[in-house]
Design a protein around this motif. Structure first.
Motif, PDB file in Angstrom:
ATOM      1  N   ARG A 171      -0.455  -1.826 -19.516  1.00  0.00           N
ATOM      2  CA  ARG A 171       0.911  -2.360 -19.491  1.00  0.00           C
ATOM      3  C   ARG A 171       1.261  -2.665 -18.039  1.00  0.00           C
ATOM      4  O   ARG A 171       0.870  -1.928 -17.135  1.00  0.00           O
ATOM      5  N   PRO A 172       1.975  -3.760 -17.804  1.00  0.00           N
ATOM      6  CA  PRO A 172       2.266  -4.156 -16.425  1.00  0.00           C
ATOM      7  C   PRO A 172       2.887  -3.044 -15.567  1.00  0.00           C
ATOM      8  O   PRO A 172       2.496  -2.871 -14.413  1.00  0.00           O
ATOM      9  N   ALA A 173       3.815  -2.271 -16.104  1.00  0.00           N
ATOM     10  CA  ALA A 173       4.433  -1.187 -15.327  1.00  0.00           C
ATOM     11  C   ALA A 173       3.393  -0.137 -14.943  1.00  0.00           C
ATOM     12  O   ALA A 173       3.409   0.388 -13.820  1.00  0.00           O
ATOM     13  N   ASP A 174       2.469   0.169 -15.854  1.00  0.00           N
ATOM     14  CA  ASP A 174       1.416   1.141 -15.559  1.00  0.00           C
ATOM     15  C   ASP A 174       0.461   0.591 -14.499  1.00  0.00           C
ATOM     16  O   ASP A 174       0.018   1.309 -13.603  1.00  0.00           O
ATOM     17  N   TRP A 175       0.139  -0.698 -14.601  1.00  0.00           N
ATOM     18  CA  TRP A 175      -0.757  -1.319 -13.624  1.00  0.00           C
ATOM     19  C   TRP A 175      -0.111  -1.301 -12.239  1.00  0.00           C
ATOM     20  O   TRP A 175      -0.773  -0.982 -11.250  1.00  0.00           O
ATOM     21  N   ARG A 176       1.186  -1.620 -12.161  1.00  0.00           N
ATOM     22  CA  ARG A 176       1.888  -1.605 -10.864  1.00  0.00           C
ATOM     23  C   ARG A 176       1.881  -0.198 -10.264  1.00  0.00           C
ATOM     24  O   ARG A 176       1.670  -0.033  -9.068  1.00  0.00           O
ATOM     25  N   ALA A 177       2.108   0.802 -11.107  1.00  0.00           N
ATOM     26  CA  ALA A 177       2.126   2.183 -10.615  1.00  0.00           C
ATOM     27  C   ALA A 177       0.757   2.580 -10.054  1.00  0.00           C
ATOM     28  O   ALA A 177       0.682   3.288  -9.045  1.00  0.00           O
ATOM     29  N   ALA A 178      -0.311   2.123 -10.681  1.00  0.00           N
ATOM     30  CA  ALA A 178      -1.663   2.453 -10.222  1.00  0.00           C
ATOM     31  C   ALA A 178      -2.087   1.630  -9.011  1.00  0.00           C
ATOM     32  O   ALA A 178      -3.015   2.012  -8.297  1.00  0.00           O
ATOM     33  N   HIS A 179      -1.426   0.503  -8.769  1.00  0.00           N
ATOM     34  CA  HIS A 179      -1.799  -0.392  -7.667  1.00  0.00           C
ATOM     35  C   HIS A 179      -0.617  -0.588  -6.720  1.00  0.00           C
ATOM     36  O   HIS A 179      -0.382  -1.694  -6.226  1.00  0.00           O
ATOM     37  N   GLU A 180       0.118   0.463  -6.478  1.00  0.00           N
ATOM     38  CA  GLU A 180       1.321   0.385  -5.657  1.00  0.00           C
ATOM     39  C   GLU A 180       0.978  -0.040  -4.232  1.00  0.00           C
ATOM     40  O   GLU A 180       0.018   0.436  -3.643  1.00  0.00           O
ATOM     41  N   ARG A 181       1.789  -0.945  -3.689  1.00  0.00           N
ATOM     42  CA  ARG A 181       1.621  -1.404  -2.316  1.00  0.00           C
ATOM     43  C   ARG A 181       2.484  -0.545  -1.407  1.00  0.00           C
ATOM     44  O   ARG A 181       3.496  -0.019  -1.828  1.00  0.00           O
ATOM     45  N   PRO A 182       2.128  -0.451  -0.152  1.00  0.00           N
ATOM     46  CA  PRO A 182       2.950   0.305   0.792  1.00  0.00           C
ATOM     47  C   PRO A 182       4.371  -0.258   0.865  1.00  0.00           C
ATOM     48  O   PRO A 182       4.581  -1.464   0.706  1.00  0.00           O
ATOM     49  N   ALA A 183       5.360   0.610   1.074  1.00  0.00           N
ATOM     50  CA  ALA A 183       6.760   0.193   1.160  1.00  0.00           C
ATOM     51  C   ALA A 183       6.917  -0.870   2.244  1.00  0.00           C
ATOM     52  O   ALA A 183       6.324  -0.796   3.306  1.00  0.00           O
ATOM     53  N   GLY A 184       7.752  -1.849   1.956  1.00  0.00           N
ATOM     54  CA  GLY A 184       8.041  -2.911   2.927  1.00  0.00           C
ATOM     55  C   GLY A 184       7.044  -4.039   2.910  1.00  0.00           C
ATOM     56  O   GLY A 184       7.219  -5.031   3.610  1.00  0.00           O
ATOM     57  N   ILE A 186       5.519  -7.211   1.393  1.00  0.00           N
ATOM     58  CA  ILE A 186       5.774  -8.275   0.420  1.00  0.00           C
ATOM     59  C   ILE A 186       4.687  -9.315   0.651  1.00  0.00           C
ATOM     60  O   ILE A 186       4.565  -9.855   1.732  1.00  0.00           O
ATOM     61  N   ALA A 187       3.919  -9.563  -0.370  1.00  0.00           N
ATOM     62  CA  ALA A 187       2.834 -10.528  -0.251  1.00  0.00           C
ATOM     63  C   ALA A 187       2.961 -11.581  -1.319  1.00  0.00           C
ATOM     64  O   ALA A 187       3.577 -11.365  -2.359  1.00  0.00           O
ATOM     65  N   SER A 188       2.379 -12.713  -1.074  1.00  0.00           N
ATOM     66  CA  SER A 188       2.388 -13.767  -2.063  1.00  0.00           C
ATOM     67  C   SER A 188       1.441 -13.368  -3.192  1.00  0.00           C
ATOM     68  O   SER A 188       0.560 -12.529  -3.014  1.00  0.00           O
ATOM     69  N   PRO A 189       1.598 -13.964  -4.359  1.00  0.00           N
ATOM     70  CA  PRO A 189       0.720 -13.610  -5.477  1.00  0.00           C
ATOM     71  C   PRO A 189      -0.734 -13.952  -5.192  1.00  0.00           C
ATOM     72  O   PRO A 189      -1.627 -13.423  -5.817  1.00  0.00           O
ATOM     73  N   ASP A 190      -0.980 -14.831  -4.241  1.00  0.00           N
ATOM     74  CA  ASP A 190      -2.340 -15.218  -3.944  1.00  0.00           C
ATOM     75  C   ASP A 190      -3.061 -14.187  -3.075  1.00  0.00           C
ATOM     76  O   ASP A 190      -4.247 -14.283  -2.859  1.00  0.00           O
ATOM     77  N   ALA A 191      -2.316 -13.197  -2.587  1.00  0.00           N
ATOM     78  CA  ALA A 191      -2.914 -12.198  -1.695  1.00  0.00           C
ATOM     79  C   ALA A 191      -3.794 -11.230  -2.466  1.00  0.00           C
ATOM     80  O   ALA A 191      -3.664 -10.967  -3.596  1.00  0.00           O
TER      81      ALA A 191
END
Length: 191
Positions: A171-184, A186-191
């Motif tokens: 699930r997208p929320a679970d995937w985001r939690a497992a692949h969390e980026r450092p605070a602050g 912001i990257a483009s989707p192509d990153a």
């Protein structure tokens, strides 16, 4: 002192007229409050991912996050039936690009989220015509429903094994939690 029949009849007519005006005012107020808010016409700049768009509002570019769904993340992969992996996040973005077309979009803006994105429900034509982008993304199987609004569309996609439902996925929320980026960050989707 009792009122004469003529005076009583006049007061009764005035009272009925007053009640009729109150009833009409109440009906007008009811219709006005039940009507959906007017849609903002938003020229589409580009699709960011499966549930986010960039649109132009005046001189500025605004990021809109579609409400009622959570699409797979742009960098997310899904499992196929043969055990392989496929770029479901990229395909979700392509699907939203196809549905939205070249714009403009007709969006009912609701609020801002913690990332300062504008939350909205968008259509390809003014309500009730056109395609509801959120409903169609869920119906095609590129997103999961996050509230009751698109549960029927999700059931259709799941039964038809469309999009992400044709294999395994997080699930997208679970995937985001497992692949969390450092605070602050912001990257483009192509990153």
């Amino acid at each position: 002192m009792p009122l004469s029949p003529l005076t009583r009849a006049r007061w009764l007519r005035r009272f009925r007229s007053f009640l009729a005006l109150l009833l009409l005012a109440g009906l007008a107020w009811g219709v006005w409050t039940w009507m959906p808010p007017p849609a903002t016409i938003a020229p589409l700049t580009h699709v960011i991912d499966g549930d986010s768009l960039a649109v132009r509002r005046g001189a500025e570019q605004v990021t809109i996050r579609l409400t009622g769904l959570d699409a797979v993340e742009y960098r997310q992969d899904c499992g196929s039936e043969d055990g392989g992996r496929w770029p479901c996040g990229r395909e979700a973005r392509s699907a939203l690009e196809s549905i939205a077309g070249r714009g403009p979009l007709y969006c009912e803006l609701t609020a801002k989220d913690i990332y300062r994105r504008t939350l909205a429900a968008c259509r390809t034509q003014p309500f009730p015509d056109g395609v509801d982008l959120g409903a169609e993304m869920v119906r095609q199987g590129w997103a999961v429903a996050t509230d009751d609004a698109y549960l029927i569309e999700e059931a259709e996609a799941r039964a038809g094994r469309r999009g992400i439902w044709r294999g395994r996925f997080s699930r997208p929320a679970d995937w985001r939690a497992a692949h969390e980026r450092p605070a602050g960050t912001i990257a483009s989707p192509d990153a």
